[in-house]
Every structure is written in C-alpha cells, then in structure tokens.
Write an enzyme that holds these catalytic residues in place. Structure first.
Site, PDB file in Angstrom:
ATOM      1  N   THR A  86       0.878  -1.190   0.000  1.00  0.00           N
ATOM      2  CA  THR A  86       0.000   0.000   0.000  1.00  0.00           C
ATOM      3  C   THR A  86       0.906   1.229   0.000  1.00  0.00           C
ATOM      4  O   THR A  86       1.007   1.929   0.990  1.00  0.00           O
ATOM      5  CB  THR A  86      -0.898   0.056   1.253  1.00  0.00           C
ATOM      6  OG1 THR A  86      -0.060  -0.011   2.420  1.00  0.00           O
ATOM      7  CG2 THR A  86      -1.912  -1.041   1.284  1.00  0.00           C
ATOM      8  N   LEU A 254      13.948   6.092  22.154  1.00  0.00           N
ATOM      9  CA  LEU A 254      14.407   7.418  22.593  1.00  0.00           C
ATOM     10  C   LEU A 254      15.856   7.630  22.155  1.00  0.00           C
ATOM     11  O   LEU A 254      16.618   8.292  22.834  1.00  0.00           O
ATOM     12  CB  LEU A 254      14.289   7.551  24.113  1.00  0.00           C
ATOM     13  CG  LEU A 254      12.877   7.827  24.658  1.00  0.00           C
ATOM     14  CD1 LEU A 254      12.889   7.947  26.169  1.00  0.00           C
ATOM     15  CD2 LEU A 254      12.266   9.093  24.044  1.00  0.00           C
ATOM     16  N   GLY A 257      18.671  10.406  16.203  1.00  0.00           N
ATOM     17  CA  GLY A 257      19.307   9.940  14.968  1.00  0.00           C
ATOM     18  C   GLY A 257      19.107  10.968  13.875  1.00  0.00           C
ATOM     19  O   GLY A 257      18.610  12.079  14.133  1.00  0.00           O
ATOM     20  N   GLY A 261      13.300   6.796   9.084  1.00  0.00           N
ATOM     21  CA  GLY A 261      13.088   6.498   7.668  1.00  0.00           C
ATOM     22  C   GLY A 261      12.384   5.172   7.522  1.00  0.00           C
ATOM     23  O   GLY A 261      11.708   4.712   8.446  1.00  0.00           O
ATOM     24  N   CYS A 264       7.718   2.564   6.583  1.00  0.00           N
ATOM     25  CA  CYS A 264       6.525   2.605   7.429  1.00  0.00           C
ATOM     26  C   CYS A 264       6.251   3.966   8.055  1.00  0.00           C
ATOM     27  O   CYS A 264       5.223   4.572   7.778  1.00  0.00           O
ATOM     28  CB  CYS A 264       6.646   1.553   8.519  1.00  0.00           C
ATOM     29  SG  CYS A 264       6.955  -0.070   7.829  1.00  0.00           S
TER      30      CYS A 264
END
Ligand code: UGA
Length: 435
Positions: A86, A254, A257, A261, A264
């Site tokens: 999807t 937590l 970064g 990405g 999802c």
C-alpha cells in the site's frame, strides 16, 4: 489449517514463513511469476536475518509452498491473508494507494468456496476492510466469508522474533466465527500467553497507524531534545535515560538519529494525517513529528557542512551506512539518501559503505564511490559520518580510521561512540545532543 498469503513482499513472506513454522499449511501467492520462480529456487528477494533458513526449513517440511495462481490456493484455505503493498499514492498527497488491495479482494472473491476469513494484513486506512467486504460480496454474492483486520507490528531486521514473540496481537472483526478462526491461526501464541486485543475493524485499522505515529512522535521528540541539549550543553543520552526509566515513558525509541526512515513511519504518519483531515479532525502532534523529521534531516546537512568548516565543495565524505537502520538492505526514505545528495550537489565527493544496501544505492547514485568496508570508505576522507548503527561500525579501530583519512573529523549521527572515545583518538567530534 490451510492458509493463503497474497503478496510475497516483506510482510507476506515473513508472515507466511512464520505461520508455516506454527504448523499451518501455507501457500504464498504472488502475481509476479518471476518472484515466485525465484522463491521456488530458494532465493529470498529481501535481506531479513533468519528468513532464508526459516523458508528453506518449512519448504522442506512441506508446510510452505509458493504459487502464482490464486485458483491453486484460495479454495482450500480457511484464512486468506492480503499482504500486498500500500505505497503512498503517486500524487504525493499522503493517501495510501489501495488499488492492489482492491484488486486482490476481487481476485479472491471468485475462488471462495467454503467458509473463509479474508484477513487484511497490509497497513490500510480506516474503512478499507469494509470496502474489501463490499467488493467480495459484489463480486461473489454467494460467498461464505468474513473479513478481519490483523495489522502487523514487525520491525525490519527483527521481524521473525517480533512475529514469534509479539508484545500483542490485534484482531479486528465483527464476526464471532472469524474470531475463532483467528484464534486458531495464532494458537501457539495463545499458549505463550501473548496478549490479544479483539476489537472492531475500524479500531484495528486505526491501532496500526496510531502505534507507528506514536513511535514516530517519540523519535521526533528526542531528536528535538537533542537540538536543545546541544544549545544548553546537556547530554541527550543521559536525558533519554533519565526520562526513559520512568515506566510511564519507557526507554525504547528514545535514541536520537538523523531522522526516522523506512517504508513505514514516513508513509503511515502522512496517511494518518490524511485520515484525520478527511474526518475533520486535527492531529497536530503527528503533524509536528513529520515536520521535525524533515527539519532533522536538514539539520544533519548543516551539521556535516559545519564539521567541514562551512563548505563541502571539493571535500570527501566517508558515509558509513546507507540503509535506514541496521540489518536491512532497505533504502526507502533512508535519511542518508536525503542528507548526502544536497552535499554532493554542492561538490562533495561521497565514499560510501553499507553491509547490505550498496547494490541498490549504486543504481540510484552511480557517481558515488562504493567500497568494501568502513576503513576503505575513510581513505582520503575529510570527514567520516556514521549514519546507520550496523554492528560492524560499533567497534571500529579509530586509530586506523584516522590514519587513512585526510581530515580528522568524526560525525556520529547515532551516538554509537562517546565523545571522549572519539576525541581521545584525535578526532574533532560531532554527535547528536552531546559534546
Ligand atoms: C516500524 C515499527 O517499529 C514496527 O512496529 C512496524 O510494524 C513497522 O514499522 C511497520 O509498520 O511495518 P521499521 O520501520 O522496520 O518498523 O523500523 P523501526 O525499528 O521502527 O525504525 C524506524 C526508523 O526509526 C529507523 O529509521 C530508525 O533508525 C529510527 N529510530 C528508531 C530512531 O531514529 N530512534 C529510535 O529510538 C528508534
């Protein structure tokens, strides 16, 4: 139980192999005959630790089969899972493209014979399961079936463990009979006392988006805190520990970064915003998470530029990691692929390494140099940037890295190393939310 899995992408293949391991007889079906041919030859199209062994074992045991013909699979199945893609729609408007789901529903309908539960496994907007039900009914009015929504919570790189030992299983359905079938599908997990959430179709569909949006919010929150830490001279690693030990907050997700990405979070946060908008509701916290994530990637471009003394032109960047996280070859929405191109456009040379992601990266960015390991990436580099926390980057010989480089600047976008470790090795240190 006989189960059909439609779609042999990431979710379909992992779910199919794990259900076979539970002892069910599973046929994974895909219209893509090339893909099925490769699977029949034992080739696994994605990199996921342990998946090749699990597939091979269950094929050998006769629990797992592959087919490109629905007529082979659906009539015998008590449960047919739809696990097709999807993607975000091509319009770029945040809508999920449901054409594959609806096509699968139509295809299934004509082959239904005895009572079957049609299970939505793909991540789909609220209301999709009811549409699937309507499509099947319209296509085959005499079909004896129910629809269920059974969202997945698998993480790439840890998917098999996540499937076998999940925090919870969510099943949405209006039908008691379908609930019984779903209990049978997940019988081994009942025995392990896994918590089950039985609910309605809409709730199950929304739980999936809400879970991913909440995790994305958590990451954006800590990324924002890391910026604040840099300004006030605090340490974000200590901050995360200090708040994470509060059981109401929790220590997971937590880690600051270069931005979240993957296939999802970026897609699902936008889809949730679209669902809210369509229903006349605001979802400002999710909106903020999305904005912070874009800003985080832009901030990383600036951080690397600053580390290079204000200009990247003519400089060489050693990029460690191209995948959006370790243990995957997935480059979709991977932060380094948003952060490096603007630097390359302004004249930086990129020497990149990733343990699994280079094949695809080479096609996307043929001008970059791809090498065999972290040390080769650093040859002649002015700065080394650690983008993805692969295990093999966790214990680098920093002295050897420095020796190979032209400059002595280390940008650690995953806070793998302590500032002291990097500084003691003679590098100028740039981390996230610590100095
Ligand atoms: C995510 C969810 O974690 C799964 O539960 C869900 O099933 C899956 O999406 C999905 O919807 O299919 P995944 O995208 O594989 O799984 O990867 P995550 O481990 O969640 O990481 C996503 C991104 O967040 C990565 O770029 C990662 O580096 C980043 N991240 C994660 C951080 O920057 N900090 C953290 O503390 C955690």
């Amino acid at each position: 139980m006989n189960i059909t899995m439609i779609g042999t992408g990431y979710v379909g293949l992992v779910t199919g192999a794990c259900l076979a391991e539970f002892g069910h007889r599973v046929i994974c079906m895909d219209k893509d005959t090339d893909k099925i041919d490769r699977l029949l030859k034992g080739e696994i199209p994605i990199y996921e630790p342990g998946l090749d062994t699990l597939v091979a074992k269950n094929v050998e045991d006769g629990h797992l089969k592959f087919s490109s013909d629905l007529a082979d699979c659906v009539p015998e199945a008590q449960a047919v899972f739809i696990a097709v893609g999807t993607p975000s729609s091509r319009r770029g408007d945040g809508y999920a493209d449901l054409s594959y789901i609806y096509a699968a529903a139509k295809d299934i309908a004509v082959h239904l014979s005895d009572y079957t539960v049609v299970v939505d496994k793909s991540t789909v907007p609220v209301g999709t399961a009811r549409q699937v039900k309507r499509i099947i009914k319209e296509s085959n009015p005499s079909a004896d079936f129910d629809v269920a929504s059974n969202p997945e919570f698998l993480r790439e790189g840890a998917a098999i463990n996540d499937f076998m030992r999940p925090d919870r299983v969510v099943v949405g359905t209006d039908s008691e009979k379908a609930r019984g079938v779903m209990k049978e599908v997940y019988d081994p997990l009942f025995l392990l006392s896994t918590p089950f959430v039985f609910t309605g179709l809409e709730s199950a569909e929304l739980i999936k988006y809400a879970a991913n949006a909440f995790l994305a919010m958590k990451i954006s929150f800590i990324n924002e805190m890391s910026t604040l830490c840099e300004e006030v001279g605090a340490d974000v690693v200590d901050l995360a520990k200090g708040i994470g030990l509060d059981g109401r907050i929790g220590a997971k997700f937590l880690h600051p970064g270069p931005g979240y990405g993957g296939s999802c979070f970026p897609k699902d946060t936008l889809a949730l915003l679209r669902i809210a908008q369509e229903n006349g509701v605001t979802a400002r916290s999710v909106e903020a998470a999305v904005e912070i994530n874009s800003a985080q990637k832009a901030r990383m471009v600036k951080k690397i530029r600053d580390a290079l003394g204000g200009s990247e032109a003519g400089k060489t960047i050693a990029a460690l990691g191209l995948a959006f996280k370790p243990e995957t070859d997935d480059l979709r929405e991977s932060p380094p692929l948003s952060i490096l191109p603007p630097l390359a456009e302004k004249g930086a040379k990129i020497r990149a390494h990733d343990p699994q992601g280079m094949r695809e990266a080479k096609e996307m960015y043929p001008d970059w140099t791809y090498v065999n390991n972290a040390y080769e990436a650093c040859e002649g580099a002015d700065v080394v940037v650690l983008f993805t926390e692969w295990n093999q980057y966790r214990a680098l010989n920093l002295a050897e890295i420095k020796e190979k480089m032209n400059g002595a600047v280390f940008v650690d976008l995953r806070n793998v190393y302590s500032p002291k470790q990097i500084q003691d090795a003679g590098f100028k240190y740039y981390g996230l939310g610590r100095m």
